[in-house]
Design a protein around this motif. Structure first.
Motif, PDB file in Angstrom:
ATOM      1  N   ILE A   1       0.536  -1.439   0.376  1.00  0.00           N
ATOM      2  CA  ILE A   1       0.238   0.035  -0.380  1.00  0.00           C
ATOM      3  C   ILE A   1       0.648   1.549  -0.143  1.00  0.00           C
ATOM      4  O   ILE A   1       2.055   1.344   0.435  1.00  0.00           O
ATOM      5  CB  ILE A   1      -0.966  -0.011   1.249  1.00  0.00           C
ATOM      6  N   ILE A   2       0.955   1.903  -1.292  1.00  0.00           N
ATOM      7  CA  ILE A   2       1.394   3.064  -1.232  1.00  0.00           C
ATOM      8  C   ILE A   2       0.569   4.801  -0.366  1.00  0.00           C
ATOM      9  O   ILE A   2      -0.668   4.902  -1.374  1.00  0.00           O
ATOM     10  CB  ILE A   2       1.640   4.010  -2.466  1.00  0.00           C
ATOM     11  N   PHE A   3       0.845   4.703   1.055  1.00  0.00           N
ATOM     12  CA  PHE A   3       0.023   5.634   1.310  1.00  0.00           C
ATOM     13  C   PHE A   3       0.114   6.590   1.487  1.00  0.00           C
ATOM     14  O   PHE A   3       0.929   7.491   1.638  1.00  0.00           O
ATOM     15  CB  PHE A   3      -0.095   5.098   3.102  1.00  0.00           C
ATOM     16  N   GLN A   4      -0.665   7.990   1.271  1.00  0.00           N
ATOM     17  CA  GLN A   4      -1.295   9.205   1.044  1.00  0.00           C
ATOM     18  C   GLN A   4      -1.717  10.132   2.478  1.00  0.00           C
ATOM     19  O   GLN A   4      -2.582   9.323   2.444  1.00  0.00           O
ATOM     20  CB  GLN A   4      -2.011   9.520   0.059  1.00  0.00           C
TER      21      GLN A   4
ATOM     22  N   ARG B   1     -11.870  11.049   7.138  1.00  0.00           N
ATOM     23  CA  ARG B   1     -11.226  12.129   6.336  1.00  0.00           C
ATOM     24  C   ARG B   1     -11.937  13.199   5.734  1.00  0.00           C
ATOM     25  O   ARG B   1     -11.576  14.394   5.811  1.00  0.00           O
ATOM     26  CB  ARG B   1      -9.847  12.177   5.719  1.00  0.00           C
TER      27      ARG B   1
ATOM     28  N   GLU C   1      -9.232  -1.627   0.131  1.00  0.00           N
ATOM     29  CA  GLU C   1      -7.914  -1.553  -0.076  1.00  0.00           C
ATOM     30  C   GLU C   1      -7.299  -2.703   0.517  1.00  0.00           C
ATOM     31  O   GLU C   1      -6.672  -3.962   0.524  1.00  0.00           O
ATOM     32  CB  GLU C   1      -6.743  -0.450  -0.234  1.00  0.00           C
ATOM     33  N   TYR C   2      -7.678  -2.240   2.074  1.00  0.00           N
ATOM     34  CA  TYR C   2      -7.093  -3.100   3.418  1.00  0.00           C
ATOM     35  C   TYR C   2      -8.497  -4.059   4.181  1.00  0.00           C
ATOM     36  O   TYR C   2      -7.674  -3.389   5.180  1.00  0.00           O
ATOM     37  CB  TYR C   2      -5.606  -2.435   4.108  1.00  0.00           C
TER      38      TYR C   2
ATOM     39  N   LEU D   1      -9.439  10.697  -0.321  1.00  0.00           N
ATOM     40  CA  LEU D   1      -9.198  10.025  -1.663  1.00  0.00           C
ATOM     41  C   LEU D   1      -9.312   8.848  -2.272  1.00  0.00           C
ATOM     42  O   LEU D   1     -10.311   8.619  -1.337  1.00  0.00           O
ATOM     43  CB  LEU D   1      -7.589   9.354  -1.195  1.00  0.00           C
TER      44      LEU D   1
END
Ligand SMILES: O=P(O)(O)OC[C@H]1O[C@H](OP(=O)(O)OP(=O)(O)O)[C@H](O)[C@@H]1O
Ligand SMILES: Nc1ncnc2[nH]cnc12
Length: 220
Positions: A102-105, A142, A179-180, A204
């Motif tokens: 996972i590429i976390f923003q 968020r 996603e998770y 996001l």
């Protein structure tokens, strides 16, 4: 944020470092350059008219207000907007969080940058003010950061879309995949009325599961 009806895509000028995995086939969002769809981007889709809001959620009842023909125009306006690259660089990217792959923003760094945070809100307000939007629906958690200032500035009410068992009144629920993991989103039944025009706000879009659940919850 976010999609025949919706909000955002990715070749997204703000979070440009998102991986380019394609969204699931059943998403309704545009795929520009094969990328993900994510909120703070140029391909925003806007708001929905809740024509026939009902408690039993059936097939889409709303339509997008901004025609597809207008969207490329919005995109080119955004690409020329100098605020976008500043906002993009204010978002920290953390690989392998919360798990490998996972590429976390991380938008918490954007919140520390008062100019970037203000510019983010202003971009949405400029786009959606005067568009007859009466509801800003913010997705926990968020969407609760960005949604309220946008709602106040455009003169709309703010409706929280919450994690399960948090709202005290009668609720509508939608389960969705992330996603998770999996989650459920809830909204008070009487928060939105038929005929209202809604803007969904989140930070996001990754798989689109959360946004799709929000759309279903609104009875769109
Ligand atoms: O497009 P998707 O694959 O559905 O993912 C996007 C959603 O995931 C994140 O929220 P998360 O569920 O992690 O909750 P949080 O904001 O409470 O951390 C993010 O804020 C979006 O709501
Ligand atoms: N890649 C990501 N970065 C930040 N929040 C997320 N929620 C789901 N996927 C995410």
């Amino acid at each position: 944020m976010l999609q025949r009806a919706l909000i955002f895509s990715s070749s997204n000028p703000i979070c440009s470092q998102l991986p380019t995995t394609a969204p699931p086939d059943n998403t309704v969002f545009p795929k520009r350059n094969g990328g993900w769809i994510i909120p703070f981007s140029s391909y925003q889709l806007p708001a929905f008219r809740l024509r026939n809001y009902r408690r039993t959620l059936l097939p889409p009842l709303c339509s997008a207000s901004d025609s597809a023909a207008n969207r490329p125009n919005m995109a080119s306006q955004d690409e020329q907007d100098p605020r976008i690259s500043n906002i993009s660089s204010a978002i920290r990217v953390i690989p392998d969080f919360p798990k490998p792959g996972i590429i976390f923003q991380d938008i918490t760094t954007l919140l520390l940058d008062t100019k970037a945070f203000r510019d983010t809100i202003d971009l949405f307000v400029e786009r959606y003010r005067g568009k007859d939007i009466s509801v800003v629906a913010g997705i926990e958690a968020r969407g609760f950061i960005f949604g309220p200032p946008i709602a106040l500035a455009i003169g709309a009410k703010f409706v929280p879309m919450r994690k399960p068992n948090k709202l005290p009144g009668e609720v509508l629920s939608e389960e969705y995949s992330l996603e998770y993991g999996k989650d459920t989103m809830e909204m008070h039944v009487d928060a939105v009325k038929a005929g209202e025009r809604a803007l969904i706000i989140d930070d996001l879009v990754a798989t689109g599961g959360t946004l799709s659940a929000a759309i279903r919850l609104l009875g769109i």
